[in-house]
Scaffold this active site. Sequence first.
Site, PDB file in Angstrom:
ATOM      1  N   ASP A 127      -5.352   4.803   4.574  1.00  0.00           N
ATOM      2  CA  ASP A 127      -4.335   3.766   4.730  1.00  0.00           C
ATOM      3  C   ASP A 127      -4.955   2.383   4.894  1.00  0.00           C
ATOM      4  OD1 ASP A 127      -3.967   6.343   5.778  1.00  0.00           O
ATOM      5  OD2 ASP A 127      -2.241   5.774   6.959  1.00  0.00           O
TER       6      ASP A 127
ATOM      7  N   TRP B 299      -1.201   5.640  -0.643  1.00  0.00           N
ATOM      8  CA  TRP B 299      -1.902   4.476  -0.037  1.00  0.00           C
ATOM      9  C   TRP B 299      -3.148   4.166  -0.861  1.00  0.00           C
ATOM     10  CZ3 TRP B 299       1.320   2.130   2.820  1.00  0.00           C
ATOM     11  CH2 TRP B 299       1.942   2.645   3.954  1.00  0.00           C
TER      12      TRP B 299
ATOM     13  N   ASP C  65      -4.430  -1.185  12.044  1.00  0.00           N
ATOM     14  CA  ASP C  65      -3.204  -1.508  11.304  1.00  0.00           C
ATOM     15  C   ASP C  65      -2.766  -2.960  11.489  1.00  0.00           C
ATOM     16  OD1 ASP C  65      -2.824   0.845   9.896  1.00  0.00           O
ATOM     17  OD2 ASP C  65      -1.921   1.837  11.625  1.00  0.00           O
TER      18      ASP C  65
ATOM     19  N   SER D   8       4.940  12.704  10.114  1.00  0.00           N
ATOM     20  CA  SER D   8       3.829  13.655  10.270  1.00  0.00           C
ATOM     21  C   SER D   8       4.384  15.062  10.431  1.00  0.00           C
ATOM     22  CB  SER D   8       2.971  13.275  11.474  1.00  0.00           C
ATOM     23  OG  SER D   8       1.932  14.225  11.624  1.00  0.00           O
TER      24      SER D   8
ATOM     25  N   ARG E 241       1.169  10.857   1.062  1.00  0.00           N
ATOM     26  CA  ARG E 241       1.181   9.418   1.390  1.00  0.00           C
ATOM     27  C   ARG E 241      -0.225   8.837   1.335  1.00  0.00           C
ATOM     28  NH1 ARG E 241       4.328   9.588   5.394  1.00  0.00           N
ATOM     29  NH2 ARG E 241       3.112   8.963   7.203  1.00  0.00           N
TER      30      ARG E 241
END
Length: 434
Positions: free
Chosen positions: A190, A266, A129, A380, A262
Amino acid sequence: MPDRDMTTTVSLVEHPEAGAASAACTAQPSMVVRAEQAIAAACAQLGRCLQQLGPHFPGDTSRGNYFAPAVWPEEPDGVNSSWTAGFWTGLLWMAHELSGEARFGTAAAAQLDGYSRRLERRFVVDHHDLGFLFMPSCVAALRQGPQPLAHATALQAAALLMTRYLPRAGVVQAWGRLEDPAQRGRIIIDCLLNLPLLHWAAGQGGAAEMREAAISHAQRSREHLVRPDHSSFHTFHFDPETGAPLHGTTAQGASDQSCWARGQAWGLYGFSLNHRWVPEQGFLQTACQLADHFLALLPEHGIACWDMSFPPEAGEPWDSSASAIAACGLMDIAEQLPAAEAERAQRYRAAADRILDGLLRHCAGWDAPGNALLRHGVYSKPDGLGVDEASLWGDFFFLEALARRARGWTPFWHPPAALSSSPISTLTPTPTPV
Ligand code: GLY
């Protein structure tokens, strides 16, 4: 960008807040006007949040719609420690650009040093990330003018991200140490939004291999994270030694075979962004396929259920952040479609407006107690984390969507050349951090 009149009628039966709110649906001002008003309200809310937090970073998600300072047991207060830190700094940069208020830019600039220290100490950076962390903070800072520390830090972050590239599989490993058997060879959808950091760095004197690695990772993602029906796996595993594709799994979705909302968002935004950096790879077509699947499963009110395999009437919690990300992606795809696809582009713009309408009606944080921008998200569900709460990324992409809609604002994930189309011109220069 042309505006369209929004007088959407919503029918909302599956969420407790939806029934009451739908009664209030009447004629509305245009979406540009509403988005502009929302930007003002969001910046005021961010100002209050900043005042409450001071130099501290907020946690990943709110509690009762309040962001409190992040706590990391063995670290001093204000530490930059989560994968979400970049969204906080990015929100401050965005508020600075949108409002012209120096307090936001000053606060964002003051955080840059911490990104450099975090890299030096290798503090919680054993993950992919690094794009989420360093694009909206250090790369975004460069829009204010030359900033050697931010530039060098972002280049170093890209180099660190490259160490996670597994050449046999042609992918960037998502989580954990490279030798961790549970994580070795795993990618997650992601990551498509982390790849712009590699493209940016390759264009700034970084190693040319970064660009090749980013392309390879996006290609492997297209081949294995996207299913034949254009839904998506959250994660996929490769044999790191042979590069052989193994199987798809989930970490935050309802099941390995479900469509985590999500993740789908993404994916549609991520492939669109990768198309901006490497238009010759056909990633826009994949973005469209994921967008069509997302829209086919999206309730009329525009707010996704946390996993799209549940029917709306199941009453499962919303993930408003998935919708905010999807709205950004739909606008991003529409901007890039050729003239021959004008009808599709218009359909995506209308869908983005429908989503924004739903988010403004039912999730705007400034209409209720709290210091967040976007309520009703889920971090989550399987882990019981941040359920029916705001999240830093939800707030970030909500403000990004509003800024794009109202002002044609250029997001931090785009190639720097795209800045020439940005209308922002009234900024007070911020001091270079010391
Ligand atoms: N990137 C982690 C998440 O979407 O929860």
